[in-house]
Scaffold this motif. Structure first.
Motif, mmCIF file in Angstrom:
data_model
loop_
_atom_site.group_PDB
_atom_site.id
_atom_site.type_symbol
_atom_site.label_atom_id
_atom_site.label_comp_id
_atom_site.label_asym_id
_atom_site.label_seq_id
_atom_site.Cartn_x
_atom_site.Cartn_y
_atom_site.Cartn_z
ATOM 1 N N PRO A 1 39.313 44.358 32.484
ATOM 2 C CA PRO A 1 38.587 44.736 33.704
ATOM 3 C C PRO A 1 39.571 45.349 34.710
ATOM 4 C CG PRO A 1 38.048 42.483 33.034
ATOM 5 C CD PRO A 1 39.189 42.925 32.162
ATOM 6 N N SER A 2 39.094 46.315 35.476
ATOM 7 C CA SER A 2 39.969 47.045 36.409
ATOM 8 C C SER A 2 40.666 46.125 37.419
ATOM 9 C CB SER A 2 39.167 48.086 37.177
ATOM 10 O OG SER A 2 38.719 49.062 36.292
ATOM 11 N N GLU A 3 39.974 45.034 37.840
ATOM 12 C CA GLU A 3 40.559 44.128 38.852
ATOM 13 C C GLU A 3 41.883 43.547 38.366
ATOM 14 O OE1 GLU A 3 37.108 44.744 38.079
ATOM 15 O OE2 GLU A 3 36.949 42.584 37.663
ATOM 16 N N GLU A 4 42.070 43.427 37.051
ATOM 17 C CA GLU A 4 43.267 42.753 36.531
ATOM 18 C C GLU A 4 44.544 43.573 36.681
ATOM 19 O OE1 GLU A 4 42.756 41.002 32.636
ATOM 20 O OE2 GLU A 4 40.832 40.130 33.231
ATOM 21 N N ILE A 5 44.419 44.845 37.013
ATOM 22 C CA ILE A 5 45.645 45.655 37.094
ATOM 23 C C ILE A 5 46.366 45.509 38.439
ATOM 24 C CG2 ILE A 5 44.908 47.371 35.403
ATOM 25 C CD1 ILE A 5 44.363 49.298 37.621
ATOM 26 N N LYS A 6 45.846 44.643 39.301
ATOM 27 C CA LYS A 6 46.456 44.546 40.646
ATOM 28 C C LYS A 6 47.666 43.619 40.693
ATOM 29 C CE LYS A 6 42.176 45.748 42.888
ATOM 30 N NZ LYS A 6 40.856 45.163 42.723
ATOM 31 N N SER A 7 47.903 42.863 39.633
ATOM 32 C CA SER A 7 48.960 41.841 39.647
ATOM 33 C C SER A 7 50.365 42.448 39.669
ATOM 34 C CB SER A 7 48.802 40.986 38.390
ATOM 35 O OG SER A 7 49.968 40.258 38.139
ATOM 36 N N ASN A 8 51.283 41.742 40.328
ATOM 37 C CA ASN A 8 52.708 42.089 40.240
ATOM 38 C C ASN A 8 53.431 41.119 39.323
ATOM 39 O OD1 ASN A 8 52.626 44.251 42.013
ATOM 40 N ND2 ASN A 8 52.974 42.958 43.801
ATOM 41 N N GLY A 9 52.690 40.268 38.653
ATOM 42 C CA GLY A 9 53.300 39.263 37.784
ATOM 43 C C GLY A 9 53.224 39.685 36.328
ATOM 44 N N ILE A 10 53.285 38.707 35.436
ATOM 45 C CA ILE A 10 53.328 38.972 33.991
ATOM 46 C C ILE A 10 52.077 39.730 33.518
ATOM 47 C CG2 ILE A 10 52.380 36.644 33.471
ATOM 48 C CD1 ILE A 10 55.034 38.283 31.265
#
Ligand code: SAM
Length: 221
Positions: A132-141
């Motif tokens: 899902p597009s929302e998941e690309i916002k992370s700066n983590g793993i």
């Protein structure tokens, strides 16, 4: 063009399982990229690149291998949006007695203007999994794999920059899986004035991985 140089996986024994909770552990895609550097070693050495850039450097093994292949004759720059990855890349370069300029940033944002027309080798093993597009916002793993729609959302932000970033002789190496629609990527890149080839392709479990190479239509390969 034969190269006697053997691209070895840089030493990453300083990184532990605790590090790999925060940063992408070298995996089949990483090793396919390293094997592609071996395949391209002679071409890369003959090119005598001045500036090499890896976006999304993770543990740092790929940019370190490239720095070693070039006997540290080129400026090697690496970026990652995950601060832990930037740190690991610095440690990996040091562990292998190499120097890599590392920046913690999104793609090449702070460097774009300064690097215009000067990148001879650009490498990206992007987050390519369909999520899902929302998941690309992370700066983590999670930033290691979350690629959004078609697993392409991050790749699709970098590709339009390559006509401005690459030097006249510049090439880009990009990892893609089948779900990323590599043929569509190649036809898009063709509309930007670049040719493309598949350097290596390999199946790793459910993933059909390939390393695509983009280069200017006018250059002789
Ligand atoms: C599949 S991992 C590859 C890591 C390493 N290059 C390798 O081959 O093992 C993708 C890397 O891209 C980074 N990344 C994801 N989105 C990014 C972005 N917008 N800008 C910079 N780095 C990003 C992730 O944090 C992760 O380290």
């Amino acid at each position: 063009m034969d190269s006697k140089y053997e691209v070895k996986t840089p030493d990453f024994s300083h990184l532990t399982s605790a590090d790999f909770e925060h940063v992408y552990e070298p995996a089949e895609d990483t090793f396919l990229l390293l094997d592609s550097l071996q395949e391209e070693a002679s071409f890369i050495q003959h090119m005598k690149p001045s500036v090499c850039v890896e976006v999304g450097c993770g543990s740092g093994v790929v940019i370190t291998a490239l720095s070693k292949l070039l006997n540290q004759s080129a400026l090697c720059i690496a970026t990652d949006r995950n601060p832990y990855a930037a740190l690991c890349t610095q440690r990996t370069a040091k562990q292998n007695s190499c120097h890599v300029e590392v920046m913690n940033c999104d793609l090449l944002t702070p460097l774009e203007r300064r690097l215009q027309g000067s990148v001879d080798i650009l490498i990206f093993n992007p987050p390519y999994v369909v999520t899902p597009s929302e998941e690309i916002k992370s700066n983590g793993i999670e930033a290691s794999w979350a690629g959004g729609a078609d697993g392409r959302e991050v790749t699709d932000r970098l590709l339009p920059l390559i006509p401005k970033l690459l030097s006249p002789q510049g090439v880009m190496y990009l990892i893609a899986i089948r779900e990323n629609k590599p043929k569509e990527l190649m036809s898009w890149i063709s509309s930007l004035g670049f040719k493309s080839t598949v350097v290596l392709a390999r199946r790793a479990g459910p993933e059909h991985l390939s390393v695509l190479k983009f280069y200017r239509d006018s250059s002789v390969r």
